[in-house]
Design a protein around this motif. Structure first.
Motif, mmCIF file in Angstrom:
data_model
loop_
_atom_site.group_PDB
_atom_site.id
_atom_site.type_symbol
_atom_site.label_atom_id
_atom_site.label_comp_id
_atom_site.label_asym_id
_atom_site.label_seq_id
_atom_site.Cartn_x
_atom_site.Cartn_y
_atom_site.Cartn_z
ATOM 1 N N ALA A 1 0.850 -1.126 0.059
ATOM 2 C CA ALA A 1 0.052 -0.082 0.137
ATOM 3 C C ALA A 1 1.002 1.129 -0.104
ATOM 4 O O ALA A 1 0.374 2.360 -0.644
ATOM 5 N N SER A 2 1.763 1.197 0.603
ATOM 6 C CA SER A 2 2.865 2.327 0.695
ATOM 7 C C SER A 2 3.752 2.451 -0.615
ATOM 8 O O SER A 2 4.550 3.700 -0.894
ATOM 9 N N VAL A 3 3.453 1.677 -1.553
ATOM 10 C CA VAL A 3 4.661 1.866 -2.838
ATOM 11 C C VAL A 3 3.818 2.987 -3.735
ATOM 12 O O VAL A 3 2.697 3.300 -3.886
ATOM 13 N N ASP A 4 4.697 3.981 -4.028
ATOM 14 C CA ASP A 4 4.215 5.340 -4.486
ATOM 15 C C ASP A 4 4.487 5.533 -6.036
ATOM 16 O O ASP A 4 5.856 5.588 -6.303
ATOM 17 N N VAL A 5 3.609 5.587 -6.708
ATOM 18 C CA VAL A 5 3.787 5.842 -8.377
ATOM 19 C C VAL A 5 3.455 7.374 -8.618
ATOM 20 O O VAL A 5 3.213 7.451 -9.598
ATOM 21 N N SER A 6 3.181 8.254 -7.829
ATOM 22 C CA SER A 6 2.763 9.602 -7.820
ATOM 23 C C SER A 6 4.111 10.320 -8.636
ATOM 24 O O SER A 6 3.485 11.263 -9.472
ATOM 25 N N GLY A 7 5.077 9.944 -8.562
ATOM 26 C CA GLY A 7 6.267 10.649 -9.135
ATOM 27 C C GLY A 7 6.080 10.587 -10.611
ATOM 28 O O GLY A 7 6.642 11.688 -11.317
ATOM 29 N N PHE A 8 5.412 9.579 -11.560
ATOM 30 C CA PHE A 8 5.086 9.920 -12.667
ATOM 31 C C PHE A 8 4.246 10.944 -13.245
ATOM 32 O O PHE A 8 4.267 11.438 -14.349
ATOM 33 N N GLU A 9 3.653 11.815 -12.086
ATOM 34 C CA GLU A 9 2.906 12.889 -12.653
ATOM 35 C C GLU A 9 4.230 14.013 -12.506
ATOM 36 O O GLU A 9 3.486 15.023 -13.273
ATOM 37 N N VAL A 10 5.255 13.959 -12.294
ATOM 38 C CA VAL A 10 6.462 14.892 -12.517
ATOM 39 C C VAL A 10 7.159 14.755 -13.752
ATOM 40 O O VAL A 10 7.127 15.655 -14.518
ATOM 41 N N ASP A 11 7.866 13.662 -13.876
ATOM 42 C CA ASP A 11 8.475 13.122 -15.026
ATOM 43 C C ASP A 11 8.923 11.696 -15.035
ATOM 44 O O ASP A 11 8.863 11.102 -13.874
ATOM 45 N N TRP A 12 9.268 11.246 -16.077
ATOM 46 C CA TRP A 12 9.662 9.488 -16.037
ATOM 47 C C TRP A 12 10.616 9.081 -14.973
ATOM 48 O O TRP A 12 10.650 8.394 -14.278
ATOM 49 N N PRO A 13 11.815 9.812 -14.848
ATOM 50 C CA PRO A 13 12.890 9.657 -13.829
ATOM 51 C C PRO A 13 12.653 9.836 -12.532
ATOM 52 O O PRO A 13 12.840 8.849 -11.585
ATOM 53 N N THR A 14 11.848 10.724 -12.272
ATOM 54 C CA THR A 14 11.184 10.735 -10.643
ATOM 55 C C THR A 14 10.191 9.715 -10.493
ATOM 56 O O THR A 14 10.310 9.236 -9.471
ATOM 57 N N GLY A 15 9.594 9.390 -11.594
ATOM 58 C CA GLY A 15 8.751 8.377 -11.328
ATOM 59 C C GLY A 15 9.145 7.092 -10.913
ATOM 60 O O GLY A 15 8.930 6.286 -10.036
ATOM 61 N N ILE A 16 10.179 6.932 -11.832
ATOM 62 C CA ILE A 16 10.965 5.635 -11.532
ATOM 63 C C ILE A 16 11.682 5.458 -10.355
ATOM 64 O O ILE A 16 11.717 4.277 -9.458
ATOM 65 N N ARG A 17 12.124 6.534 -9.887
ATOM 66 C CA ARG A 17 13.151 6.563 -8.397
ATOM 67 C C ARG A 17 12.079 6.406 -7.533
ATOM 68 O O ARG A 17 12.394 5.631 -6.358
ATOM 69 N N THR A 18 10.896 7.070 -7.502
ATOM 70 C CA THR A 18 10.179 7.043 -6.240
ATOM 71 C C THR A 18 9.487 5.789 -6.073
ATOM 72 O O THR A 18 9.167 5.146 -5.276
ATOM 73 N N TRP A 19 9.046 5.099 -7.321
ATOM 74 C CA TRP A 19 8.423 3.823 -7.365
ATOM 75 C C TRP A 19 9.307 2.841 -6.833
ATOM 76 O O TRP A 19 9.021 1.978 -5.929
ATOM 77 N N ARG B 1 -1.287 0.577 -9.949
ATOM 78 C CA ARG B 1 -0.029 0.857 -9.889
ATOM 79 C C ARG B 1 0.631 0.757 -11.189
ATOM 80 O O ARG B 1 1.447 1.446 -11.685
ATOM 81 N N ALA B 2 0.554 -0.661 -11.614
ATOM 82 C CA ALA B 2 0.921 -1.049 -13.010
ATOM 83 C C ALA B 2 0.497 -0.070 -14.130
ATOM 84 O O ALA B 2 1.224 0.405 -15.046
ATOM 85 N N ASP B 3 -0.746 0.349 -14.191
ATOM 86 C CA ASP B 3 -1.266 1.207 -15.088
ATOM 87 C C ASP B 3 -0.732 2.463 -14.956
ATOM 88 O O ASP B 3 -0.466 3.237 -16.117
ATOM 89 N N ALA B 4 -0.523 3.111 -13.571
ATOM 90 C CA ALA B 4 0.159 4.346 -13.440
ATOM 91 C C ALA B 4 1.366 4.341 -13.896
ATOM 92 O O ALA B 4 2.105 5.207 -14.591
ATOM 93 N N VAL B 5 2.233 3.450 -13.824
ATOM 94 C CA VAL B 5 3.770 3.343 -14.241
ATOM 95 C C VAL B 5 3.721 3.216 -15.639
ATOM 96 O O VAL B 5 4.344 4.108 -16.572
ATOM 97 N N HIS B 6 2.791 2.498 -16.351
ATOM 98 C CA HIS B 6 2.981 2.235 -17.931
ATOM 99 C C HIS B 6 2.438 3.689 -18.379
ATOM 100 O O HIS B 6 2.848 3.999 -19.405
ATOM 101 N N GLY B 7 1.323 4.031 -17.964
ATOM 102 C CA GLY B 7 0.800 5.578 -18.408
ATOM 103 C C GLY B 7 1.709 6.683 -18.164
ATOM 104 O O GLY B 7 2.023 7.417 -19.096
ATOM 105 N N GLY B 8 2.372 6.541 -17.248
ATOM 106 C CA GLY B 8 3.411 7.775 -16.902
ATOM 107 C C GLY B 8 4.473 7.552 -17.997
ATOM 108 O O GLY B 8 5.092 8.570 -18.418
ATOM 109 N N LEU B 9 4.941 6.331 -18.309
ATOM 110 C CA LEU B 9 6.030 6.218 -19.198
ATOM 111 C C LEU B 9 5.781 6.639 -20.722
ATOM 112 O O LEU B 9 6.512 7.149 -21.298
#
Length: 220
Positions: A66-84, A115-123
Motif C-alpha cells: 500500500a505504501s508503494v508510491d507511483v505519484s512521481g510519474f506525474e512529475v516526470d519519468w525519471p522521478t517516477g522510476i526513482r520514487t516507485w 499501480r502498473a497502469d500508473a507506471v505504464h501510463g506515466g512512461l
C-alpha cells in the motif's frame, strides 16, 4: 447474552496474523488451519471473513504494498522510476518472505493493477513507446525484487580465515556482514542510478526532437 463490543475476529486481525506467520515461517508456513490455531478459533470461522487462502494472500500483499508510491510519474519519468523503485523496495524488504508471491505478478489485484497502469501510463505519456514502457517496468521490477530477496553483503560469513590464501581478492569479505544494510542500500542506489542514466540516453535516441522532452530533476 449481548455480543462482545470487540469481536474475536476481524479481517484486519486475520491479515495481520497471516503476515506474522509468513514473516516467521515463510509462505509455505501459512495455512488456514494453522492461522486459525494461531488466532484461537476454528478454521471455519476464518471463512466468514476470507473465502480462501489465495484471497488472504492477495489482501496481505495489498496491505504490504500500500505504501508503494507511483505519484512521481506525474512529475516526470525519471522521478517516477526513482520514487516507485525506492518505495517498492522498502515495502518488500520489510517482509522478504512475501517477495516471491508479490513478484509473481499483479494477477487480479485491483491495487496492483492500478499501480502498473500508473507506471505504464506515466512512461508512455513521456513519449516512451509501448514496448519500451513495458520493458522499463519489467527491468525496474527485476532490480527491486532482486535486491529485496536477500542481502548480498549478509551472505558472506564473518570469519576471516575462510577467505585467507585461497580467495585473495576476498580478503576483506569478512567485514561485509557488519555493514550489510549500508552496502545493500548503496548497491541498490548505484544500480538504480545506472538504470536511469542508461534510459536517459536511450530516450533521446528513441524520441524525436518534436516529442516530449525529459524534465530533468536533481537526484535525491
Amino acid at each position: 447474552m449481548p455480543r462482545p463490543s470487540n469481536p474475536l475476529l476481524s479481517a484486519d486481525r486475520i491479515r495481520r496474523a497471516g503476515l506474522e506467520i509468513i514473516d516467521a515461517r515463510g509462505l509455505e508456513g501459512l495455512s488456514m488451519r494453522g492461522l486459525a490455531d494461531e488466532l484461537g478459533v476454528k478454521a471455519a470461522s476464518l471463512y466468514n471473513h476470507v473465502p480462501a487462502k489465495e484471497q488472504l494472500l492477495q489482501e496481505i500483499a495489498d496491505d504490504v504494498t500500500a505504501s508503494v508510491d507511483v505519484s512521481g510519474f506525474e512529475v516526470d519519468w525519471p522521478t517516477g522510476i526513482r520514487t516507485w523503485a525506492r518505495s517498492y523496495r522498502a515495502a518488500l524488504t520489510a517482509h522478504p518472505n512475501l517477495v516471491p508471491y508479490i513478484a509473481s505478478g499483479p494477477a487480479r489485484r485491483e491495487a496492483a493493477l492500478r499501480r502498473a497502469d500508473a507506471v505504464h501510463g506515466g512512461l508512455t505519456r513521456a513519449g516512451w513507446p509501448q514496448r519500451y514502457a513495458t520493458m522499463i517496468g519489467a527491468s525496474t521490477k527485476y532490480l527491486v525484487v532482486g535486491s529485496a530477496m536477500g542481502s548480498f553483503s549478509g551472505g558472506f560469513v564473518d570469519d576471516a580465515e575462510v577467505y585467507d590464501e585461497r580467495f585473495p581478492h576476498l580478503d576483506r569479505a569478512h567485514l561485509l556482514r557488519e555493514h550489510a544494510a549500508e552496502i545493500d542500500n548503496d548497491s541498490f542506489e548505484l544500480a538504480l542510478a545506472a538504470l536511469i542514466d542508461g534510459l536517459h540516453r536511450l530516450y533521446h535516441d528513441l524520441v524525436d526532437g518534436d516529442g516530449p522532452q525529459v524534465r530533468a530533476r536533481p537526484e535525491g
